[in-house]
Structures are given as structure tokens and as C-alpha cells.
Design a protein around this motif. Sequence first.
Motif, mmCIF file in Angstrom:
data_model
loop_
_atom_site.group_PDB
_atom_site.id
_atom_site.type_symbol
_atom_site.label_atom_id
_atom_site.label_comp_id
_atom_site.label_asym_id
_atom_site.label_seq_id
_atom_site.Cartn_x
_atom_site.Cartn_y
_atom_site.Cartn_z
ATOM 1 N N CYS A 144 -24.638 27.153 12.144
ATOM 2 C CA CYS A 144 -23.913 28.241 11.500
ATOM 3 C C CYS A 144 -22.804 27.654 10.627
ATOM 4 O O CYS A 144 -22.056 26.775 11.065
ATOM 5 C CB CYS A 144 -23.330 29.173 12.558
ATOM 6 N N VAL A 146 -20.191 29.153 9.811
ATOM 7 C CA VAL A 146 -18.908 29.683 10.264
ATOM 8 C C VAL A 146 -18.427 28.987 11.537
ATOM 9 O O VAL A 146 -17.323 28.447 11.591
ATOM 10 C CB VAL A 146 -19.000 31.216 10.489
ATOM 11 N N CYS A 147 -19.284 28.953 12.584
ATOM 12 C CA CYS A 147 -18.852 28.415 13.883
ATOM 13 C C CYS A 147 -19.419 27.031 14.191
ATOM 14 O O CYS A 147 -19.096 26.449 15.217
ATOM 15 C CB CYS A 147 -19.199 29.394 14.999
ATOM 16 N N ASP A 148 -20.295 26.505 13.330
ATOM 17 C CA ASP A 148 -20.873 25.169 13.468
ATOM 18 C C ASP A 148 -21.778 25.022 14.697
ATOM 19 O O ASP A 148 -22.043 23.908 15.134
ATOM 20 C CB ASP A 148 -19.777 24.106 13.470
ATOM 21 N N GLN A 149 -22.261 26.122 15.258
ATOM 22 C CA GLN A 149 -23.187 26.081 16.396
ATOM 23 C C GLN A 149 -24.621 26.260 15.901
ATOM 24 O O GLN A 149 -24.851 26.886 14.864
ATOM 25 C CB GLN A 149 -22.845 27.195 17.397
ATOM 26 N N ARG A 179 -30.514 33.277 12.742
ATOM 27 C CA ARG A 179 -29.231 33.979 12.676
ATOM 28 C C ARG A 179 -28.306 33.411 13.737
ATOM 29 O O ARG A 179 -28.745 32.860 14.743
ATOM 30 C CB ARG A 179 -29.393 35.473 12.897
ATOM 31 N N CYS A 180 -27.007 33.570 13.495
ATOM 32 C CA CYS A 180 -26.001 33.214 14.482
ATOM 33 C C CYS A 180 -25.640 34.503 15.214
ATOM 34 O O CYS A 180 -25.147 35.444 14.596
ATOM 35 C CB CYS A 180 -24.771 32.611 13.819
ATOM 36 N N ARG A 181 -25.884 34.543 16.513
ATOM 37 C CA ARG A 181 -25.574 35.751 17.292
ATOM 38 C C ARG A 181 -24.074 36.020 17.325
ATOM 39 O O ARG A 181 -23.643 37.155 17.380
ATOM 40 C CB ARG A 181 -26.102 35.597 18.717
ATOM 41 N N SER A 182 -23.260 34.978 17.289
ATOM 42 C CA SER A 182 -21.807 35.149 17.367
ATOM 43 C C SER A 182 -21.203 35.615 16.057
ATOM 44 O O SER A 182 -20.374 36.511 16.033
ATOM 45 C CB SER A 182 -21.137 33.829 17.767
ATOM 46 N N CYS A 183 -21.594 34.985 14.949
ATOM 47 C CA CYS A 183 -20.925 35.213 13.669
ATOM 48 C C CYS A 183 -21.669 36.160 12.734
ATOM 49 O O CYS A 183 -21.097 36.623 11.752
ATOM 50 C CB CYS A 183 -20.720 33.884 12.956
ATOM 51 N N GLY A 184 -22.952 36.394 12.996
ATOM 52 C CA GLY A 184 -23.730 37.251 12.112
ATOM 53 C C GLY A 184 -24.221 36.565 10.851
ATOM 54 O O GLY A 184 -24.762 37.202 9.967
ATOM 55 N N ASP A 185 -24.025 35.256 10.760
ATOM 56 C CA ASP A 185 -24.509 34.482 9.618
ATOM 57 C C ASP A 185 -26.023 34.319 9.755
ATOM 58 O O ASP A 185 -26.575 34.433 10.844
ATOM 59 C CB ASP A 185 -23.807 33.116 9.604
#
Length: 192
Positions: A144, A146-149, A179-185
Amino acid sequence: MGSRTGGVPLTPPEFEWPRCRECEGPMQFLAQICLADADPGSTGLLSVFMCQNEPGLCEEWDATAGGNSAFVFGSDATRAAPVPDDGVTLLDETSAIGFAQIEGYDYLGARDRWTRETRRSVPQVLGQVGGRPAWLQNDETPDCAVCDQPMSFIVQLEEGHDYRTSANFGGGGCGYGFRCRSCGDAAFLWQR
């Protein structure tokens, strides 16, 4: 709001059609996937776009080079997006995606079993939702921005069953949506 390839994407009101960072042309809409189809309990859509204005010249296979875009849209994605007048923006045909659940197999095994049991051809399989990607090369799960995960896998797309429905993944390639579940990216890439 079903999962499908082609057609015009359903988007929120403020959506602006993505443009390629390399050639600056509008991207081609490939697919929208209902997140609930891949991840029960989820809501929204994953929408995937890829540059086809100068195939092979823009780096549309790479998740971060700017030749493709993926978006996660929420419940406000209810209107057909205005389609740009220039560039290659739509597939020639819309295909609804039907689902067949085949337990106990990885994607390639499930695809082979489905074709044997239904006596239909492999090109009629449009891909998979959920599960694990069947990488054609090395694992390229994107992180991601945004969060780098590492992002969660949503969909693997085959090119399509004929020239009217086909996405251009280099001739025999597969596309992968995340998709990133945390950030929505969201992110998209393809391999051949």
C-alpha cells in the motif's frame, strides 16, 4: 452492481477518468469487481483501468509506473462515469462474471477441473476472485502506498474469451487486482 468486465464503470459523483502518466491519454476501463464476491461481508467495488493508447510503450504492466489505475469505490458509486472522447477507453463488449466454486484446488487446478467437467474451453474462464493469485512469474504483491503494508488479493483476470472482450495483458497474460483493507488504496498489475 455486479462484477463484470467491460462496459462503463459505476463511480462516485466526483470521479475523474484516470489518465496515463506516460502518454497522458485516458485509460481503458477493464473491470469492476464487487468486493463482496471476493471477500464476503465487504462492500464496494474494485474498478480497474489500464492504458491502451500506445500498447507496449506505456508501462501498464507495473503497479506503480502510472500506466494503470485501480480504485475502491463505496456505496456512492452509482452513476455511469462520463467517458472521455479521446483515447482507447472501453472494451468492445461487456461480460457479466458468473461464479463456480471449486473446493480443494488452487486456481490452475480449479480452472482445469471446470473445463473438464463443463466441456467448455479454458478461454471462457475470466479468472478468479479471492483466494491466492496464480502468479505467471514471481510474486509481485504490491505494498500500500499509504501504510506500506502488503495489499490483499481481490481478483485475477484472464484476457477474455475473444477479441471483443479481451484485455491486453501481453497476449496470454493475467491481470491482478489488490486493495488495502486498512487504507482503501488499490493497485493493479499484469504478468505474462
